[in-house]
Design an enzyme around this catalytic site. Structure first.
Site, PDB file in Angstrom:
ATOM      1  CG  HIS A  11      -1.843  -1.065   1.423  1.00  0.00           C
ATOM      2  ND1 HIS A  11      -1.734  -2.007   2.415  1.00  0.00           N
ATOM      3  CD2 HIS A  11      -2.960  -1.393   0.720  1.00  0.00           C
ATOM      4  CE1 HIS A  11      -2.742  -2.857   2.334  1.00  0.00           C
ATOM      5  NE2 HIS A  11      -3.507  -2.519   1.316  1.00  0.00           N
ATOM      6  CD  GLN A  35     -13.720  -5.228  -1.803  1.00  0.00           C
ATOM      7  OE1 GLN A  35     -13.987  -4.056  -2.048  1.00  0.00           O
ATOM      8  NE2 GLN A  35     -12.489  -5.706  -1.971  1.00  0.00           N
ATOM      9  CD  GLU A 123       1.578  -4.474 -12.725  1.00  0.00           C
ATOM     10  OE1 GLU A 123       2.543  -5.209 -12.412  1.00  0.00           O
ATOM     11  OE2 GLU A 123       1.537  -3.807 -13.777  1.00  0.00           O
ATOM     12  CD  GLN A 128      -9.173  -4.600  -6.635  1.00  0.00           C
ATOM     13  OE1 GLN A 128      -9.951  -5.103  -5.850  1.00  0.00           O
ATOM     14  NE2 GLN A 128      -8.078  -3.958  -6.248  1.00  0.00           N
ATOM     15  CB  SER A 160      -1.425 -10.107   1.226  1.00  0.00           C
ATOM     16  OG  SER A 160      -2.776 -10.270   1.634  1.00  0.00           O
TER      17      SER A 160
HETATM   18  P1  AMP Z   1      -6.443  -3.875  -0.364  1.00  0.00           P
HETATM   19  O1  AMP Z   1      -6.276  -3.078   0.879  1.00  0.00           O
HETATM   20  O2  AMP Z   1      -6.007  -5.295  -0.238  1.00  0.00           O
HETATM   21  O3  AMP Z   1      -7.810  -3.714  -0.984  1.00  0.00           O
HETATM   22  O4  AMP Z   1      -5.440  -3.235  -1.425  1.00  0.00           O
HETATM   23  C1  AMP Z   1      -5.498  -1.871  -1.752  1.00  0.00           C
HETATM   24  C2  AMP Z   1      -4.623  -1.608  -2.955  1.00  0.00           C
HETATM   25  O5  AMP Z   1      -3.269  -1.949  -2.661  1.00  0.00           O
HETATM   26  C3  AMP Z   1      -5.043  -2.459  -4.164  1.00  0.00           C
HETATM   27  O6  AMP Z   1      -4.931  -1.678  -5.339  1.00  0.00           O
HETATM   28  C4  AMP Z   1      -4.030  -3.562  -4.132  1.00  0.00           C
HETATM   29  O7  AMP Z   1      -3.803  -4.140  -5.394  1.00  0.00           O
HETATM   30  C5  AMP Z   1      -2.789  -2.843  -3.648  1.00  0.00           C
HETATM   31  N1  AMP Z   1      -1.853  -3.806  -3.071  1.00  0.00           N
HETATM   32  C6  AMP Z   1      -2.083  -4.682  -2.076  1.00  0.00           C
HETATM   33  N2  AMP Z   1      -0.989  -5.446  -1.853  1.00  0.00           N
HETATM   34  C7  AMP Z   1      -0.056  -5.040  -2.741  1.00  0.00           C
HETATM   35  C8  AMP Z   1       1.286  -5.443  -3.026  1.00  0.00           C
HETATM   36  N3  AMP Z   1       1.894  -6.435  -2.356  1.00  0.00           N
HETATM   37  N4  AMP Z   1       1.949  -4.808  -4.022  1.00  0.00           N
HETATM   38  C9  AMP Z   1       1.346  -3.816  -4.723  1.00  0.00           C
HETATM   39  N5  AMP Z   1       0.100  -3.392  -4.504  1.00  0.00           N
HETATM   40  C10 AMP Z   1      -0.598  -3.994  -3.530  1.00  0.00           C
END
Ligand code: AMP
Length: 256
Positions: A11, A35, A123, A128, A160
């Site tokens: 993030h 979601q 990515e 998504q 993640s």
């Molecule tokens: P989320 O909080 O999981 O909904 O993610 C929010 C945003 O951060 C989304 O656009 C994800 O694709 C991005 N994101 C989450 N983990 C990663 C990562 N390891 N590398 C790059 N972007 C990420």
């Protein structure tokens, strides 16, 4: 930058990119009930707003938007944004019924509330990203969608918020997703076709019996349809379940 919070280096990379390119960076932190499919981890999804706010500010965020579910979906809320076609039916769409409707609906609302010039998406959630691109183009949302490469742990595991669910025994084995993608890219580099490369990837997944794959595929980078021949930017995508957590990952396996 839409997020569900519990921020990590992935993030923060998005926030830093956005801060480098723009005057103001608005980060939304919203665990979007729409979601999550029934039986998924909506209730237990990790949350830590204070820590998130500090990290986001340090990375360059100018404002955090943290609405309540009741603010986003008040009584009487009745509209769904649905991106149709094979793009949302396959892969995550098949395993997580309603997931992309929930994503498309919340992203449309967030864009309308914030009215951003650009929106940054990782990515990491590759399908998504393509769904949001389709949405923004189809509905003339006037937002430039900027993709950001995956940020990984030193051993290759994609960062993640859900990685904290992994047990100490599972954590080292969770590199199996990354290693299966690497095996596909290496097979491609040796001149093998996508089908043969997939076998190499599957062999890696089979080394970790605790991991139950949902899918491993080589796909077109825009449509996410499986490919039988290499196309520029071809992606390998993988998802599956450890007993404690479902993980996804992907990698470009053929140069653009
Ligand atoms: P989320 O909080 O999981 O909904 O993610 C929010 C945003 O951060 C989304 O656009 C994800 O694709 C991005 N994101 C989450 N983990 C990663 C990562 N390891 N590398 C790059 N972007 C990420």
């Amino acid at each position: 930058m839409p997020t569900m919070g519990y921020l990590h280096e992935g993030h923060l990379e998005l926030i830093k990119r956005a801060a480098a390119d723009n005057d103001e960076v608005i980060v939304s932190i919203f665990v979007n009930p729409l979601q999550f499919a029934p039986g998924e981890d909506y209730q237990t999804y990790p949350r830590d707003l204070e820590r998130d706010a500090r990290l986001a500010e340090e990375a360059g965020a100018s404002l955090i938007f943290n609405p309540s579910p009741e603010t986003m979906y008040p009584p009487g809320f009745a509209t769904t944004v649905h991106v149709g076609g094979p793009l949302t039916e396959r892969w995550e769409g098949e395993r997580r019924p309603g997931h992309f409707d929930g994503v498309a609906t919340v992203v449309t609302k967030l864009f309308n509330i914030v009215n951003p010039d650009r929106a940054y998406f990782g990515e990491k959630d590759y399908q998504q990203l393509q769904v949001v691109r389709r949405l923004a183009a189809d509905l003339n949302l006037g937002v430039e969608i900027v993709p950001v490469p995956i940020v990984r742990e030193p051993d290759g595991l994609a960062r993640s918020s859900r990685n904290i669910y992994l047990t100490a025994e599972e954590r080292p084995k969770a590199t199996v997703l990354y290693r299966s993608l690497l095996a596909i890219r290496e097979a491609a580099g040796r001149g093998e076709d996508p089908e043969a490369a997939l076998l190499a990837g599957r062999a890696v997944l089979a080394e970790v019996p605790e991991f139950v794959p949902d899918y491993l595929a080589v796909v077109d980078p825009e449509t996410l349809e499986p490919v039988k021949r290499w196309v520029p930017g071809a992606r390998a995508i993988v998802a599956g379940r450890f007993p404690t957590v479902r993980l996804i990952d992907n990698m470009e396996v053929w140069d653009r």
